[in-house]
Design an enzyme around this catalytic site. Sequence first.
Site: not given
Ligand code: KIV
Length: 268
Positions: A118, A185, A47-48, A86, A116
Amino acid sequence: MTAKKRRIHHFKEMKQRGEKITMLTAYDFPTAKAFDAAGVDMLLVGDSMGDNMLGMDSTVPLTIDEMVPYARAVARAADRAFVVADLPFGSYEVSPQQAVESSIRMMKLSGAQAVKFEGGRRIAAQVKAVTDAGIPFCGHLGFTPQSENALGGRRIQGRGEDGIKELVADALALQEAGAFAVVLEMVIAPAARAVTEALDIPTIGIGAGSGTDGQVLVWLDMAGVGDWHPSFSKQFGAVGEEMRRSAAAYVDEVKAISFPGPEHTFED
Ligand code: KIV
């Protein structure tokens, strides 16, 4: 010969034999193709993408609908790498049912092999429901960007004896709920090592030192696309500089009428 497609059992085997796991974020087809060919084990449609690719202020506003086309492009490109997508903020926290529905939606529409999201003990019921539904799940602990506002900014996690204990308890809860790996992280290295030792499943660190079972970086930081990168990252290339150089050369040649040349031109 094409190398074998990575599966979740490979990552546990890699941990057991001490072989480091590599993960990079990817958000589009050509980038994912390049990383797949380079031998990256896992591609993360993180989600980055909200802040890194779509110009958002944080990951918080991103939605599943916005992520799906990118995740799909990455899944199409990955012959060998295992693709994790994510779940964005707001798509899993409410209940185990919401988490299962969002995970199924992401898996069906994107073609990713795992999801994934959090959190630790607070979302263990969601993780159990997702893995019971047959969906591979990767955890994310330490600094969790979706909770940036609650955590009081980008703060390093796992400090002090209590910090380490809390992190280990969260990681064990995720493993117990069926996670196949956990991203750590911005965690102090001793805490990352303690979690890595406590778990049978692999840990993948970002800003967590070298004691984890694998490493992940945001690809734009890794390849040197922007002018800034976090202190825990390293620029392995200068892609941003090369993009500026090639675009400037193109502008110059078009203005000077030296491009297109005869070899780029159809006369008849
Ligand atoms: O969204 C992302 O890029 C991440 C990484 C920082 C692990 O979750």
